[in-house]
Motif scaffolding. Sequence first.
Motif, PDB file in Angstrom:
ATOM      1  N   ASP A  42       0.832  -1.203   0.000  1.00  9.88           N
ATOM      2  CA  ASP A  42       0.000   0.000   0.000  1.00  9.88           C
ATOM      3  C   ASP A  42       0.868   1.255   0.000  1.00  9.88           C
ATOM      4  O   ASP A  42       0.573   2.227  -0.706  1.00  9.88           O
ATOM      5  CB  ASP A  42      -0.925   0.008   1.222  1.00  9.88           C
ATOM      6  N   ALA A  43       1.952   1.241   0.780  1.00  7.44           N
ATOM      7  CA  ALA A  43       2.856   2.398   0.823  1.00  7.44           C
ATOM      8  C   ALA A  43       3.486   2.618  -0.549  1.00  7.44           C
ATOM      9  O   ALA A  43       3.600   3.759  -1.024  1.00  7.44           O
ATOM     10  CB  ALA A  43       3.932   2.194   1.886  1.00  7.44           C
ATOM     11  N   GLN A  44       3.892   1.519  -1.206  1.00  6.35           N
ATOM     12  CA  GLN A  44       4.456   1.647  -2.551  1.00  6.35           C
ATOM     13  C   GLN A  44       3.422   2.188  -3.525  1.00  6.35           C
ATOM     14  O   GLN A  44       3.730   3.031  -4.370  1.00  6.35           O
ATOM     15  CB  GLN A  44       4.976   0.291  -3.044  1.00  6.35           C
ATOM     16  N   GLN A  45       2.191   1.711  -3.419  1.00  7.72           N
ATOM     17  CA  GLN A  45       1.140   2.198  -4.312  1.00  7.72           C
ATOM     18  C   GLN A  45       0.870   3.683  -4.058  1.00  7.72           C
ATOM     19  O   GLN A  45       0.663   4.451  -4.997  1.00  7.72           O
ATOM     20  CB  GLN A  45      -0.139   1.384  -4.136  1.00  7.72           C
ATOM     21  N   ILE A  46       0.894   4.070  -2.776  1.00  5.70           N
ATOM     22  CA  ILE A  46       0.684   5.489  -2.455  1.00  5.70           C
ATOM     23  C   ILE A  46       1.820   6.320  -3.025  1.00  5.70           C
ATOM     24  O   ILE A  46       1.589   7.381  -3.623  1.00  5.70           O
ATOM     25  CB  ILE A  46       0.549   5.674  -0.927  1.00  5.70           C
ATOM     26  N   ASP A  47       3.060   5.844  -2.876  1.00  6.48           N
ATOM     27  CA  ASP A  47       4.206   6.556  -3.459  1.00  6.48           C
ATOM     28  C   ASP A  47       4.076   6.649  -4.974  1.00  6.48           C
ATOM     29  O   ASP A  47       4.332   7.693  -5.575  1.00  6.48           O
ATOM     30  CB  ASP A  47       5.522   5.852  -3.096  1.00  6.48           C
ATOM     31  N   MET A  48       3.665   5.521  -5.578  1.00  7.63           N
ATOM     32  CA  MET A  48       3.492   5.513  -7.033  1.00  7.63           C
ATOM     33  C   MET A  48       2.405   6.502  -7.440  1.00  7.63           C
ATOM     34  O   MET A  48       2.561   7.262  -8.397  1.00  7.63           O
ATOM     35  CB  MET A  48       3.132   4.113  -7.521  1.00  7.63           C
ATOM     36  N   ASP A  50       1.493   9.156  -5.804  1.00  6.54           N
ATOM     37  CA  ASP A  50       2.044  10.499  -5.606  1.00  6.54           C
ATOM     38  C   ASP A  50       2.934  10.892  -6.777  1.00  6.54           C
ATOM     39  O   ASP A  50       2.846  12.019  -7.296  1.00  6.54           O
ATOM     40  CB  ASP A  50       2.847  10.577  -4.304  1.00  6.54           C
ATOM     41  N   ARG A  51       3.800   9.955  -7.207  1.00  2.00           N
ATOM     42  CA  ARG A  51       4.670  10.244  -8.364  1.00  2.00           C
ATOM     43  C   ARG A  51       3.838  10.496  -9.613  1.00  2.00           C
ATOM     44  O   ARG A  51       4.108  11.412 -10.386  1.00  2.00           O
ATOM     45  CB  ARG A  51       5.646   9.083  -8.588  1.00  2.00           C
ATOM     46  N   GLN A  52       2.817   9.670  -9.808  1.00  2.00           N
ATOM     47  CA  GLN A  52       1.960   9.856 -10.981  1.00  2.00           C
ATOM     48  C   GLN A  52       1.225  11.191 -10.907  1.00  2.00           C
ATOM     49  O   GLN A  52       1.062  11.872 -11.920  1.00  2.00           O
ATOM     50  CB  GLN A  52       0.962   8.708 -11.099  1.00  2.00           C
ATOM     51  N   ARG A  54       2.256  13.917  -9.332  1.00  2.00           N
ATOM     52  CA  ARG A  54       3.236  14.976  -9.635  1.00  2.00           C
ATOM     53  C   ARG A  54       3.543  15.015 -11.129  1.00  2.00           C
ATOM     54  O   ARG A  54       3.653  16.085 -11.718  1.00  2.00           O
ATOM     55  CB  ARG A  54       4.514  14.754  -8.824  1.00  2.00           C
TER      56      ARG A  54
END
Length: 135
Positions: A42-48, A50-52, A54
């Motif tokens: 979930d943390a990786q998906q949230i980071d992904m 966020d990157r998307q 941005r």
Amino acid sequence: MAFEFITKEFLIGAGSSLASAVAGFMAFSRFWVSNKARNANDAQQIDMLDRQERGLDRLEKENSELRSQIKDRDEEIRNYFRELSVSNAKLQIIEQQLQNLKEQNELLSIQVGRLTETNKELASEVAHLRATMRT
């Protein structure tokens, strides 16, 4: 004996309880590990995401800038086209006037030729009249 309560049934119950406890601990640890993995995922998906997000914001900003550039260039092209249309109209007027001047020049050349011819004839008649009057 101090261990009289240890009977066959007690050992079977204790063994069963111990087996259940071990099975419960293993199930809990599997649940805990899978939960930890899900949380990491979930943390990786949230980071992904966020990157998307941005990246999307950056692309929207770039898109806006490109639209602005296109609008400016479009206005510049319209101005060039307007100037070109005016220049073409002026050129057509100049070409028409040049054609009219050429036609007038041809007519004037013809008239000058006739006048020159008439003048020669007139001079010849005057010379003839003078010659006739002298005699």
